[in-house]
Design a protein around this motif. Structure first.
Motif, PDB file in Angstrom:
ATOM      1  N   ARG A 108     -16.366  24.003 -19.387  1.00 40.73           N
ATOM      2  CA  ARG A 108     -15.366  25.022 -19.119  1.00 40.73           C
ATOM      3  C   ARG A 108     -14.847  24.902 -17.684  1.00 40.73           C
ATOM      4  NH1 ARG A 108     -16.401  25.092 -23.571  1.00 40.73           N
ATOM      5  NH2 ARG A 108     -14.275  24.357 -23.517  1.00 40.73           N
ATOM      6  N   THR A 109     -13.759  25.614 -17.407  1.00 44.91           N
ATOM      7  CA  THR A 109     -13.223  25.717 -16.061  1.00 44.91           C
ATOM      8  C   THR A 109     -14.055  26.714 -15.260  1.00 44.91           C
ATOM      9  OG1 THR A 109     -10.975  25.257 -16.849  1.00 44.91           O
ATOM     10  CG2 THR A 109     -11.188  26.318 -14.691  1.00 44.91           C
ATOM     11  N   PRO A 110     -14.521  26.363 -14.055  1.00 50.00           N
ATOM     12  CA  PRO A 110     -15.364  27.290 -13.297  1.00 50.00           C
ATOM     13  C   PRO A 110     -14.562  28.443 -12.700  1.00 50.00           C
ATOM     14  CG  PRO A 110     -14.912  25.344 -11.988  1.00 50.00           C
ATOM     15  CD  PRO A 110     -14.330  25.075 -13.353  1.00 50.00           C
ATOM     16  N   TYR A 111     -15.262  29.518 -12.397  1.00 49.33           N
ATOM     17  CA  TYR A 111     -14.623  30.584 -11.631  1.00 49.33           C
ATOM     18  C   TYR A 111     -14.358  30.076 -10.211  1.00 49.33           C
ATOM     19  CZ  TYR A 111     -19.421  31.569  -9.873  1.00 49.33           C
ATOM     20  OH  TYR A 111     -20.671  31.473  -9.318  1.00 49.33           O
ATOM     21  N   ASP A 112     -13.464  30.735  -9.512  1.00 48.63           N
ATOM     22  CA  ASP A 112     -13.165  30.421  -8.119  1.00 48.63           C
ATOM     23  C   ASP A 112     -14.061  31.291  -7.248  1.00 48.63           C
ATOM     24  OD1 ASP A 112     -12.150  30.269  -5.533  1.00 48.63           O
ATOM     25  OD2 ASP A 112     -10.055  30.179  -6.184  1.00 48.63           O
ATOM     26  N   ARG A 113     -14.937  30.663  -6.484  1.00 45.63           N
ATOM     27  CA  ARG A 113     -15.920  31.424  -5.705  1.00 45.63           C
ATOM     28  C   ARG A 113     -15.259  32.348  -4.683  1.00 45.63           C
ATOM     29  NH1 ARG A 113     -17.283  29.070  -0.639  1.00 45.63           N
ATOM     30  NH2 ARG A 113     -16.127  27.166  -0.181  1.00 45.63           N
ATOM     31  N   THR A 114     -14.023  32.038  -4.288  1.00 43.95           N
ATOM     32  CA  THR A 114     -13.337  32.876  -3.300  1.00 43.95           C
ATOM     33  C   THR A 114     -12.635  34.063  -3.948  1.00 43.95           C
ATOM     34  OG1 THR A 114     -11.264  31.610  -3.400  1.00 43.95           O
ATOM     35  CG2 THR A 114     -12.955  30.861  -1.847  1.00 43.95           C
ATOM     36  N   GLN A 115     -12.482  34.023  -5.268  1.00 45.25           N
ATOM     37  CA  GLN A 115     -11.747  35.081  -5.971  1.00 45.25           C
ATOM     38  C   GLN A 115     -12.605  35.872  -6.946  1.00 45.25           C
ATOM     39  OE1 GLN A 115      -8.527  35.729  -5.225  1.00 45.25           O
ATOM     40  NE2 GLN A 115      -8.545  34.078  -3.716  1.00 45.25           N
ATOM     41  N   ALA A 116     -13.678  35.272  -7.463  1.00 42.99           N
ATOM     42  CA  ALA A 116     -14.476  35.913  -8.516  1.00 42.99           C
ATOM     43  C   ALA A 116     -15.187  37.161  -8.000  1.00 42.99           C
ATOM     44  CB  ALA A 116     -15.506  34.927  -9.069  1.00 42.99           C
ATOM     45  N   GLU A 117     -15.277  38.165  -8.855  1.00 46.37           N
ATOM     46  CA  GLU A 117     -16.035  39.358  -8.529  1.00 46.37           C
ATOM     47  C   GLU A 117     -17.523  38.997  -8.413  1.00 46.37           C
ATOM     48  OE1 GLU A 117     -14.950  42.370  -7.959  1.00 46.37           O
ATOM     49  OE2 GLU A 117     -12.827  42.044  -8.459  1.00 46.37           O
ATOM     50  N   PRO A 118     -18.258  39.648  -7.521  1.00 48.80           N
ATOM     51  CA  PRO A 118     -19.699  39.371  -7.424  1.00 48.80           C
ATOM     52  C   PRO A 118     -20.429  39.526  -8.755  1.00 48.80           C
ATOM     53  CG  PRO A 118     -18.985  40.644  -5.520  1.00 48.80           C
ATOM     54  CD  PRO A 118     -17.810  40.579  -6.458  1.00 48.80           C
ATOM     55  N   ILE A 119     -20.042  40.513  -9.575  1.00 45.02           N
ATOM     56  CA  ILE A 119     -20.722  40.720 -10.861  1.00 45.02           C
ATOM     57  C   ILE A 119     -20.509  39.528 -11.778  1.00 45.02           C
ATOM     58  CG2 ILE A 119     -18.763  41.972 -11.870  1.00 45.02           C
ATOM     59  CD1 ILE A 119     -22.532  42.498 -12.580  1.00 45.02           C
ATOM     60  N   SER A 120     -19.349  38.872 -11.682  1.00 38.44           N
ATOM     61  CA  SER A 120     -19.085  37.704 -12.521  1.00 38.44           C
ATOM     62  C   SER A 120     -20.041  36.564 -12.183  1.00 38.44           C
ATOM     63  CB  SER A 120     -17.639  37.235 -12.357  1.00 38.44           C
ATOM     64  OG  SER A 120     -16.738  38.204 -12.868  1.00 38.44           O
ATOM     65  N   LYS A 121     -20.357  36.403 -10.911  1.00 42.40           N
ATOM     66  CA  LYS A 121     -21.302  35.361 -10.493  1.00 42.40           C
ATOM     67  C   LYS A 121     -22.703  35.667 -11.017  1.00 42.40           C
ATOM     68  CE  LYS A 121     -18.631  34.523  -6.279  1.00 42.40           C
ATOM     69  NZ  LYS A 121     -18.654  34.472  -4.797  1.00 42.40           N
ATOM     70  N   LEU A 122     -23.085  36.946 -10.993  1.00 42.54           N
ATOM     71  CA  LEU A 122     -24.395  37.335 -11.504  1.00 42.54           C
ATOM     72  C   LEU A 122     -24.470  37.129 -13.016  1.00 42.54           C
ATOM     73  CD1 LEU A 122     -25.028  40.642  -9.491  1.00 42.54           C
ATOM     74  CD2 LEU A 122     -25.581  38.286  -8.862  1.00 42.54           C
ATOM     75  N   HIS A 123     -23.411  37.496 -13.727  1.00 39.05           N
ATOM     76  CA  HIS A 123     -23.378  37.287 -15.183  1.00 39.05           C
ATOM     77  C   HIS A 123     -23.559  35.809 -15.518  1.00 39.05           C
ATOM     78  CE1 HIS A 123     -20.911  41.193 -16.113  1.00 39.05           C
ATOM     79  NE2 HIS A 123     -22.193  41.431 -15.967  1.00 39.05           N
ATOM     80  N   ALA A 124     -22.830  34.944 -14.804  1.00 36.46           N
ATOM     81  CA  ALA A 124     -22.891  33.508 -15.105  1.00 36.46           C
ATOM     82  C   ALA A 124     -24.298  32.973 -14.891  1.00 36.46           C
ATOM     83  CB  ALA A 124     -21.880  32.747 -14.251  1.00 36.46           C
TER      84      ALA A 124
END
Length: 403
Positions: free
Chosen positions: A180-196
């Protein structure tokens, strides 16, 4: 009440080492424990295992002796945490019983994450995956009754339905279509990083579990089913790990891992029904607060950045194990026939998908289909556990993905 892990000091690292008596925890009762207590145990085993693997990978590429030593000291404690958590599982439970609990985790953890995920692209990734784990639960439940002559409802306790999802035979895709295409670490919500991180860790633990327990059965259909679904778990780990931005520095990843461990232990401490298990979640949270503090110090020193620049200032609402029946049925009714193409999703089979299907299945039925046929031969019908109402798969009659 809000909780910011960055504002709390945990147990000092030099006081976290436990002796054998302290590590010898009492396992939960397989017949009386809340199914979701077992789900929390399995989830935290995956979270701790991922933390350990990540720490080893970081150490292998890190030139700083001071950092490698710090990682090693924290990692030893996390090994003790992993052993404590995993040893909460009852030893008398069979591999298949534990497998069904693993798949209940996959369904209700991923289902909850999908419902809470704010990013539409990431949400779709979780929705796609959960329909496949849902079908794995159904296949293993049929195998369980065939081999052990017991029903999965005793394990899942009617909290999770056991009915067909996206058919397992359709999960075999070309490997490049699992990225898949990764999230952008500079734009992603902190919760999205935790979910992943959370879903990746849980799926990785499932993959590792099947890689090791599959050959332990003598029955050919059991060995073959674990082999088939084990290959799909490889696809799922690829699917979820590719969501994480590879541009994150090693120290950024370390801080995210430690913050996520605090989040998960705090979540389960808040929602756990078993007092003895809850006490372990609380103890481990207080250990992880110190691990997070040390990781933040390393990020400041070696990355030159403040952890607050990437972390949420307070923990999100707790990760909660709860039934997702209506949500899953909605997905079954609207997304059953999806497959992947490149980093996206399509409703029609494509050449690469068909080549993969033909190469791996040939002219034979895969184990996931034969286990249902053999169950029907043995019992006159397949095993299902469902609530009232028409099952969306039946209304569709067949999956529309063309072979």
């Amino acid at each position: 009440m809000t909780f910011n892990p960055l504002e709390h000091r945990g147990i000092p690292l030099d006081r976290q080492l436990r002796n054998w008596r302290e590590l010898n925890v009492e396992p939960v009762d397989p017949d009386r424990a809340d199914p979701y207590t077992k789900c929390r145990i399995i989830t935290m085993n995956g979270i701790e295992t991922e933390a350990i693997f990540f720490s080893h990978h970081f150490s292998r590429v890190c030139p700083e002796m001071e950092v490698k030593q710090q990682l090693a000291e924290v990692r030893y404690i996390e090994q003790q945490q992993q052993k404590t958590v995993n040893w909460l599982l009852p030893g008398q439970a069979s591999v298949l019983e534990t497998t069904i609990a693993y798949e209940q985790v996959a369904v209700d953890l991923t289902g909850w994450v999908a419902r809470m995920e704010p990013d539409p692209y990431l949400k779709q990734a979780y929705e796609f995956g959960v329909l496949e784990d849902f079908d794995h639960l159904y296949r293993y439940a049929n195998l369980y009754e065939m081999i052990e002559h017991r029903k999965a409802e005793k394990i899942v306790d009617n909290l999770t339905e056991v009915i067909p999802g996206r058919p397992t035979m359709m999960h075999h895709r070309h490997p490049m279509d699992n990225v898949r295409t990764p999230y952008d670490r500079t734009q992603a919500e902190p919760i999205s990083k935790l979910h992943a991180l959370t879903v990746m860790a849980a799926e990785q633990q499932t993959m590792n579990f099947y890689m090791n327990v599959g050959p332990q059965y003598m029955e050919p259909i059991a060995r073959q089913l674990y082999q088939e679904i084990g290959l799909i778990e490889e696809e799922h780990v690829t699917h979820y790990e590719s969501l994480v931005d590879p541009g994150e520095t090693w120290y950024e990843r370390l801080v995210n891992h430690e913050y996520n461990e605090c989040y998960m232990y705090h979540s389960f401490m808040e929602t756990e029904s078993d007092p003895k298990v809850k006490a372990i979640w609380e103890l481990h949270l207080n250990m992880e607060l110190e691990h997070l503090r040390l990781a933040c110090d390393m990020m400041r020193k070696h990355d030159g950045r403040e952890p607050e620049s990437i972390l949420a200032r307070e923990l999100p609402p707790p990760v909660t194990f709860e039934p997702n029946k209506e949500y899953i049925r909605q997905l079954l009714a609207t997304q059953l026939d999806l497959t992947t193409l490149g980093a996206g999703y399509v409703r029609e089979a494509h050449e690469r998908f068909e080549r993969m299907q033909n190469a791996i299945h040939g002219d034979e039925k895969p184990p996931s289909e034969r286990v249902i046929d053999e169950h029907r031969e043995m019992f006159g019908q397949e095993y299902r556990l469902q609530s009232e109402g028409e099952h969306p798969v039946e209304s569709l009659r067949e999956v529309r993905v063309k072979r």
